[in-house]
Enzyme design. Structure first.
Site, PDB file in Angstrom:
ATOM      1  CG  ASP A 220      38.050 -26.475  43.521  1.00  0.00           C
ATOM      2  OD1 ASP A 220      38.330 -26.974  44.635  1.00  0.00           O
ATOM      3  OD2 ASP A 220      37.573 -25.331  43.404  1.00  0.00           O
TER       4      ASP A 220
ATOM      5  CE  LYS B  48      33.973 -25.023  50.933  1.00  0.00           C
ATOM      6  NZ  LYS B  48      35.311 -24.570  50.466  1.00  0.00           N
TER       7      LYS B  48
ATOM      8  CD1 TRP C 116      33.316 -19.849  44.831  1.00  0.00           C
ATOM      9  CD2 TRP C 116      35.465 -20.360  44.537  1.00  0.00           C
ATOM     10  NE1 TRP C 116      34.011 -19.413  45.944  1.00  0.00           N
ATOM     11  CE2 TRP C 116      35.328 -19.716  45.779  1.00  0.00           C
ATOM     12  CE3 TRP C 116      36.731 -20.788  44.128  1.00  0.00           C
ATOM     13  CZ2 TRP C 116      36.406 -19.476  46.624  1.00  0.00           C
ATOM     14  CZ3 TRP C 116      37.815 -20.554  44.971  1.00  0.00           C
ATOM     15  CH2 TRP C 116      37.651 -19.900  46.202  1.00  0.00           C
TER      16      TRP C 116
END
Length: 404
Positions: free
Chosen positions: A224, A259, A143
């Site tokens: 993460d 999300k 990311w």
């Protein structure tokens, strides 16, 4: 004649902002703007990383709507939260992330954060206060915000190989070889599931080998976990995180609810740290001091909404059902892409919303100009941006350019 008590004017000081330099624009935000300006009805947005349904919308979950209605009717106050945020939210979320047994580990402490990004930034500041000069090892690609978050906190970033573009899989041998050079106390940033941007994931044997390497070398895993439930299901997506935390004496988990609860704009997340009993109190003290300086107190609404859901069995069941529908749709699109062209076959074995297509950079611009297909210049696509009816035309458009 100048009076004795009047000093000559000093030279003008440099202006405060005179040393600032222009910064490159965020490529993804620019892509969003270009897509909006495109008048073609057939355009496809595969850039922005949000879930979309088959109508192309990012829906609000029914469980979220019901929980928000309850809050509107019953919430007694809008007073500040403390720096730790909604402690009940953190407690209820922990078993979903860690499982019932590990969630009760007395060596684990957690706080609410503004999204997963807030959790990562808080983790970076905590790492910067750690003993020695810890470095953070980050796989490539990753990311785009990962490395800047740690660099802004003053932490040295070291890249290591992760993705083999030719096969569309993890290059585990290269990854393990690089991490064998990491020093004890260094941090290894890992995607718990649904790798962004590649979709490639470690298999069970690789996770086991990586866990052994982390423990043997005294490294600190920072996981993460931003997409739990959108890959292979809530339990499977958390299994690697749970195994790693069970083995490592110290660990960090940055979590996002943006999300899997669809709360993108409400920025809902949490940070957990595992440490031994002798340092756990100091860890929490430092987390709270850092959080106070970064955002003072996290926003309440999104976390309170998640808390309402997780406190109610009916709403929890509704959320799990809706999340599974989202996961199933993404998996179905992956399978359809893999079936449509053999060169896309690796997508069927990956997980989550993202994939890296084997496309040259000039092809990405050509697809944008000729077909209104918008994706990151790296070839990363958000699979959820496709619809069942657009898969065939999308594959036909990219087929002449595929390199694999």
């Amino acid at each position: 004649m100048i009076a004795e008590n009047v000093r000559p004017a000093a030279s003008a000081p440099a202006r405060l902002f005179g040393a600032l330099e222009r910064q490159p624009a965020d490529a993804l935000l620019g892509l969003i703007g270009l897509f909006r300006q495109d008048p073609r009805a057939t355009k496809i947005d595969l850039g922005v990383g949000v879930y979309r349904d088959d109508a192309g919308e990012t829906p609000v979950m029914q469980a979220i709507k019901a929980a928000e209605h309850r809050l509107a009717e019953t919430q007694p106050t809008k007073a500040y939260l403390g720096a730790e945020g909604d402690a009940r939210f953190v407690d209820l979320l922990a078993p979903i992330v860690f499982g019932a047994a590990l969630a009760g580990d007395p060596g684990l402490t957690g706080v609410q954060t503004p999204g997963g990004t807030g959790a990562l930034r808080l983790a970076a500041e905590l790492v910067a206060r750690g003993a020695g000069d810890p470095k953070v090892w980050i796989g490539t690609p990753t990311w785009p915000n990962h490395a800047p978050i740690f660099r802004e906190a003053g932490v040295t970033v070291r890249p290591h190989p992760f993705f083999d573009a030719a096969s569309g899989t993890v290059d585990f041998a290269a990854m393990a070889s690089a991490l064998a050079e990491a020093a004890p106390g260094d941090v290894v940033l890992l995607h718990g599931c649904c790798h962004n941007p590649t979709g490639a994931e470690l298999d069970a044997a690789q996770w086991s080998a990586l866990t052994a390497l982390v423990v043997e070398r005294g490294l600190i895993p920072l996981i993460d976990l931003a997409y739990q439930g959108l890959g292979r299901g809530l339990e499977d997506d958390a299994s690697a995180t749970r195994s790693m935390l069970a083995a490592a004496p110290e660990a960090i988990v940055a979590y996002s609810c943006d999300k899997n609860f669809g709360l993108y704009r409400d920025r809902v997340g949490a940070l957990w740290v595992k440490a031994d009993g002798g340092s756990l109190a100091a860890v929490r003290d430092n987390i709270l001091v850092l959080a106070r300086s970064l955002w003072s107190m996290p926003p309440d609404h999104g976390a309170a909404t998640v808390r309402e859901i997780l406190e109610d069995a009916t709403l929890t069941s509704s959320w799990r059902r809706e999340l599974e529908e989202m996961r199933s749709r993404i998996a179905g699109l992956r399978a359809a892409l893999a079936d449509a062209d053999a060169r896309l076959a690796p997508l069927a074995h990956q997980g989550g919303m993202f994939a890296m297509l084997p496309l040259p950079r000039d092809a990405i611009f050509a697809l944008r100009a000729s077909h209104g297909i918008y994706m990151a210049e790296s070839g990363r696509i958000n699979i959820a941006g496709l619809r069942g009816e657009t898969v065939a035309s999308f594959v036909a458009a990219i087929a002449p350019y595929l390199q694999r």
